[in-house]
Design a protein around this motif. Structure first.
Motif, PDB file in Angstrom:
ATOM      1  N   THR A   1      -7.159  -2.093 -13.191  1.00  0.00           N
ATOM      2  CA  THR A   1      -6.654  -0.841 -12.652  1.00  0.00           C
ATOM      3  C   THR A   1      -6.165  -1.156 -11.248  1.00  0.00           C
ATOM      4  OG1 THR A   1      -8.208   0.479 -13.945  1.00  0.00           O
ATOM      5  CG2 THR A   1      -7.262   1.518 -12.002  1.00  0.00           C
ATOM      6  N   VAL A   2      -4.947  -0.719 -10.929  1.00  0.00           N
ATOM      7  CA  VAL A   2      -4.384  -0.963  -9.603  1.00  0.00           C
ATOM      8  C   VAL A   2      -4.087   0.365  -8.916  1.00  0.00           C
ATOM      9  CG1 VAL A   2      -3.369  -3.189 -10.184  1.00  0.00           C
ATOM     10  CG2 VAL A   2      -2.016  -1.145 -10.483  1.00  0.00           C
ATOM     11  N   ARG A   3      -4.179   0.327  -7.589  1.00  0.00           N
ATOM     12  CA  ARG A   3      -3.901   1.494  -6.769  1.00  0.00           C
ATOM     13  C   ARG A   3      -3.035   1.070  -5.599  1.00  0.00           C
ATOM     14  NH1 ARG A   3      -7.429   3.927  -3.295  1.00  0.00           N
ATOM     15  NH2 ARG A   3      -8.878   2.218  -3.625  1.00  0.00           N
ATOM     16  N   GLY A   4      -2.032   1.863  -5.279  1.00  0.00           N
ATOM     17  CA  GLY A   4      -1.178   1.553  -4.138  1.00  0.00           C
ATOM     18  C   GLY A   4       0.050   2.446  -4.122  1.00  0.00           C
ATOM     19  N   ARG A   5       0.932   2.182  -3.158  1.00  0.00           N
ATOM     20  CA  ARG A   5       2.176   2.947  -3.038  1.00  0.00           C
ATOM     21  C   ARG A   5       3.285   2.184  -3.751  1.00  0.00           C
ATOM     22  NH1 ARG A   5       3.082   7.382  -0.650  1.00  0.00           N
ATOM     23  NH2 ARG A   5       1.256   7.159   0.683  1.00  0.00           N
ATOM     24  N   LEU A   6       3.993   2.876  -4.610  1.00  0.00           N
ATOM     25  CA  LEU A   6       5.058   2.266  -5.406  1.00  0.00           C
ATOM     26  C   LEU A   6       6.317   2.122  -4.559  1.00  0.00           C
ATOM     27  CD1 LEU A   6       5.384   1.330  -8.355  1.00  0.00           C
ATOM     28  CD2 LEU A   6       6.454   3.512  -8.808  1.00  0.00           C
ATOM     29  N   ALA A   7       6.883   0.930  -4.575  1.00  0.00           N
ATOM     30  CA  ALA A   7       8.126   0.642  -3.863  1.00  0.00           C
ATOM     31  C   ALA A   7       9.140   0.117  -4.870  1.00  0.00           C
ATOM     32  CB  ALA A   7       7.873  -0.395  -2.773  1.00  0.00           C
ATOM     33  N   GLU A   8      10.356  -0.140  -4.404  1.00  0.00           N
ATOM     34  CA  GLU A   8      11.387  -0.755  -5.242  1.00  0.00           C
ATOM     35  C   GLU A   8      11.974  -1.930  -4.506  1.00  0.00           C
ATOM     36  OE1 GLU A   8      14.530   1.492  -7.004  1.00  0.00           O
ATOM     37  OE2 GLU A   8      13.160   3.056  -7.663  1.00  0.00           O
ATOM     38  N   HIS A   9      12.215  -3.016  -5.237  1.00  0.00           N
ATOM     39  CA  HIS A   9      12.870  -4.191  -4.673  1.00  0.00           C
ATOM     40  C   HIS A   9      13.813  -4.732  -5.730  1.00  0.00           C
ATOM     41  CE1 HIS A   9      13.321  -8.397  -3.365  1.00  0.00           C
ATOM     42  NE2 HIS A   9      13.336  -7.836  -2.169  1.00  0.00           N
ATOM     43  N   ASP A  10      15.083  -4.788  -5.421  1.00  0.00           N
ATOM     44  CA  ASP A  10      16.115  -5.248  -6.362  1.00  0.00           C
ATOM     45  C   ASP A  10      16.078  -4.466  -7.672  1.00  0.00           C
ATOM     46  OD1 ASP A  10      17.032  -7.148  -4.539  1.00  0.00           O
ATOM     47  OD2 ASP A  10      15.729  -8.724  -5.343  1.00  0.00           O
ATOM     48  N   GLY A  11      15.812  -3.169  -7.595  1.00  0.00           N
ATOM     49  CA  GLY A  11      15.806  -2.311  -8.769  1.00  0.00           C
ATOM     50  C   GLY A  11      14.531  -2.346  -9.597  1.00  0.00           C
ATOM     51  N   ALA A  12      13.556  -3.154  -9.174  1.00  0.00           N
ATOM     52  CA  ALA A  12      12.293  -3.256  -9.918  1.00  0.00           C
ATOM     53  C   ALA A  12      11.183  -2.527  -9.158  1.00  0.00           C
ATOM     54  CB  ALA A  12      11.912  -4.722 -10.093  1.00  0.00           C
ATOM     55  N   LYS A  13      10.239  -1.966  -9.894  1.00  0.00           N
ATOM     56  CA  LYS A  13       9.088  -1.295  -9.285  1.00  0.00           C
ATOM     57  C   LYS A  13       8.113  -2.351  -8.778  1.00  0.00           C
ATOM     58  CE  LYS A  13       9.528   2.793 -12.109  1.00  0.00           C
ATOM     59  NZ  LYS A  13       8.940   3.658 -13.112  1.00  0.00           N
ATOM     60  N   VAL A  14       7.606  -2.149  -7.552  1.00  0.00           N
ATOM     61  CA  VAL A  14       6.729  -3.120  -6.910  1.00  0.00           C
ATOM     62  C   VAL A  14       5.599  -2.378  -6.192  1.00  0.00           C
ATOM     63  CG1 VAL A  14       6.584  -4.982  -5.201  1.00  0.00           C
ATOM     64  CG2 VAL A  14       8.710  -4.623  -6.435  1.00  0.00           C
TER      65      VAL A  14
END
Length: 125
Positions: free
Chosen positions: A98-111
């Motif tokens: 299980t992961v927790r964090g703020r979703l970002a985008e880099h080169d069109g991919a979710k990170v």
């Protein structure tokens, strides 16, 4: 009647694509934990997701790229990046977490950068 249902399920499992069966099983586990689905999350959202690591890439001591892992929750793939780390014990392909964090985008991919995580072993399932 019961045997007919059993035979249909068995035939479906034998003929269905293994990737689809795996994705369905992971998505079901994710729903059971109450986690968010990656496909429904947007950049900037604070997320909690449950899924499986599909691939992990560690860096050499000279490189400063950190550890990268491909996380799959049955609906979409998210790249997890731990910056400044060469290796993280327990972060390996096939592990459920299980992961927790703020979703970002880099080169069109979710990170998710430097996510908090909770590992699950085979005896925890």
């Amino acid at each position: 009647m019961a045997t007919t249902g059993y035979l249909k399920r068995l035939t479906r499992r034998l003929t269905e694509d293994l990737g689809e069966v795996d994705a369905e099983q992971i998505a079901e586990e994710s729903r059971a934990t109450g986690a968010q689905r990656a496909a429904e999350c947007c950049r900037g959202d604070e997320v909690t997701m449950h899924g499986e690591l599909r691939a992990v890439q560690t860096c050499s001591r000279t490189a400063k790229e950190g550890v990268k892992a491909e996380f799959f929750d049955g609906s979409d793939t998210v790249l997890l990046k731990w910056l400044g780390r060469n290796r993280i014990p327990g972060i390996e392909p096939g592990r459920k977490l299980t992961v927790r964090g703020r979703l970002a985008e880099h080169d069109g991919a979710k990170v998710i950068y430097n996510p908090y995580y909770e590992l699950y072993g085979s005896d925890d399932e």
